[in-house]
Design an enzyme around this catalytic site. Structure first.
Site, PDB file in Angstrom:
ATOM      1  CG  ASP A   8      -0.384   0.268   2.791  1.00  0.00           C
ATOM      2  OD1 ASP A   8       0.936   0.052   2.768  1.00  0.00           O
ATOM      3  OD2 ASP A   8      -1.288   0.116   3.179  1.00  0.00           O
ATOM      4  CG  HIS A   9      -0.605   4.973   1.316  1.00  0.00           C
ATOM      5  ND1 HIS A   9      -1.919   4.215   1.441  1.00  0.00           N
ATOM      6  CD2 HIS A   9      -0.500   5.692   2.376  1.00  0.00           C
ATOM      7  CE1 HIS A   9      -2.385   3.930   2.528  1.00  0.00           C
ATOM      8  NE2 HIS A   9      -1.801   4.782   3.441  1.00  0.00           N
ATOM      9  CB  CYS A  65       1.428  -2.370   4.277  1.00  0.00           C
ATOM     10  SG  CYS A  65       0.165  -3.445   5.611  1.00  0.00           S
ATOM     11  CB  THR A  67       1.840  -3.372  10.958  1.00  0.00           C
ATOM     12  OG1 THR A  67       0.024  -3.515  10.509  1.00  0.00           O
ATOM     13  CG2 THR A  67       1.000  -2.161  11.702  1.00  0.00           C
ATOM     14  N   GLY A  68       2.241  -4.888   8.353  1.00  0.00           N
ATOM     15  CA  GLY A  68       2.358  -6.063   7.648  1.00  0.00           C
ATOM     16  C   GLY A  68       1.138  -7.043   8.186  1.00  0.00           C
ATOM     17  CB  VAL A  69      -1.321  -7.058  11.290  1.00  0.00           C
ATOM     18  CG1 VAL A  69      -2.762  -7.704  11.397  1.00  0.00           C
ATOM     19  CG2 VAL A  69      -0.218  -6.860  11.845  1.00  0.00           C
ATOM     20  CG  HIS A  98       7.566 -25.838  11.489  1.00  0.00           C
ATOM     21  ND1 HIS A  98       8.050 -25.437  12.919  1.00  0.00           N
ATOM     22  CD2 HIS A  98       9.192 -26.247  11.417  1.00  0.00           C
ATOM     23  CE1 HIS A  98       9.091 -26.168  13.320  1.00  0.00           C
ATOM     24  NE2 HIS A  98       9.756 -26.713  12.260  1.00  0.00           N
ATOM     25  CG  ASN A  99       3.461 -22.611  10.170  1.00  0.00           C
ATOM     26  OD1 ASN A  99       4.298 -22.271  10.321  1.00  0.00           O
ATOM     27  ND2 ASN A  99       2.534 -23.849  10.541  1.00  0.00           N
ATOM     28  NE  ARG A 109       2.659   4.505   9.153  1.00  0.00           N
ATOM     29  CZ  ARG A 109       1.550   4.362   9.014  1.00  0.00           C
ATOM     30  NH1 ARG A 109       0.264   3.693   9.343  1.00  0.00           N
ATOM     31  NH2 ARG A 109       1.243   5.154   8.379  1.00  0.00           N
ATOM     32  NE  ARG A 132       6.335 -32.378  14.457  1.00  0.00           N
ATOM     33  CZ  ARG A 132       8.174 -32.167  14.243  1.00  0.00           C
ATOM     34  NH1 ARG A 132       8.454 -32.765  13.344  1.00  0.00           N
ATOM     35  NH2 ARG A 132       8.539 -30.722  14.954  1.00  0.00           N
ATOM     36  CG  HIS A 133       6.328 -29.707   9.917  1.00  0.00           C
ATOM     37  ND1 HIS A 133       6.223 -28.759  11.878  1.00  0.00           N
ATOM     38  CD2 HIS A 133       7.345 -30.141  10.184  1.00  0.00           C
ATOM     39  CE1 HIS A 133       6.651 -29.106  12.080  1.00  0.00           C
ATOM     40  NE2 HIS A 133       7.795 -29.679  11.594  1.00  0.00           N
TER      41      HIS A 133
END
Length: 146
Positions: A8-9, A65, A67-69, A98-99, A109, A132-133
């Protein structure tokens, strides 16, 4: 590796340097925008990058962005995407091992350029361990399909 990138900006403050860094590492990069710091909405870029990665047109994606959240939440709405927001390299590495994450997100920021490069490098260098992952990733995909 072929990498899709967007943000984003606020992410635009860090994204051009990350694009350059990825190219220095030898990766092919496509920037899905934005290309200015004019205010914009991150979900549309998260969807663009997520859709391209999920379709197999890119090996992975990076989203930036504030925060990345928010951008990682939006990307995770695209079927087949496992986006992770990371502010340090260890979690980035383990998220891939693992994921089997296919999109990395972080915030301009929250992390500076040097830390962002370390996060990106650890994530790109990591490999999914399977076993297992793999079973757990399959369980996540089952949830997504219901």
């Amino acid at each position: 590796m072929k990498i899709a990138i967007g943000g984003d900006h606020v992410g635009q403050l860090l994204k051009p340097a990350i694009v350059d860094y990825l190219k220095e590492l030898g990766h092919e990069v496509e920037d899905f925008g934005p290309h200015t710091t004019d205010r914009t909405d991150y979900p549309k870029y998260a969807e663009k990058v997520g859709t391209e990665v999920a379709a197999g047109n890119f090996d992975s994606g990076i989203l930036i962005c504030g925060t990345g959240v928010g951008i990682s939440i939006a990307a995770n709405k695209v079927k087949g995407i496992r986006a992770v927001v990371c502010s340090e390299p260890y979690s980035a590495k383990l998220s891939k091992e693992h994921n089997n994450t296919n999109i990395l997100a972080f915030g301009s920021r929250v992390v500076g350029l040097d830390l962002a490069k370390m996060i990106v490098k650890e994530w790109l260098d990591a490999e999914f361990e399977g076993g297992r992952h793999g079973n757990r990733v399959n369980m996540i995909e089952d949830i997504e399909c219901r």
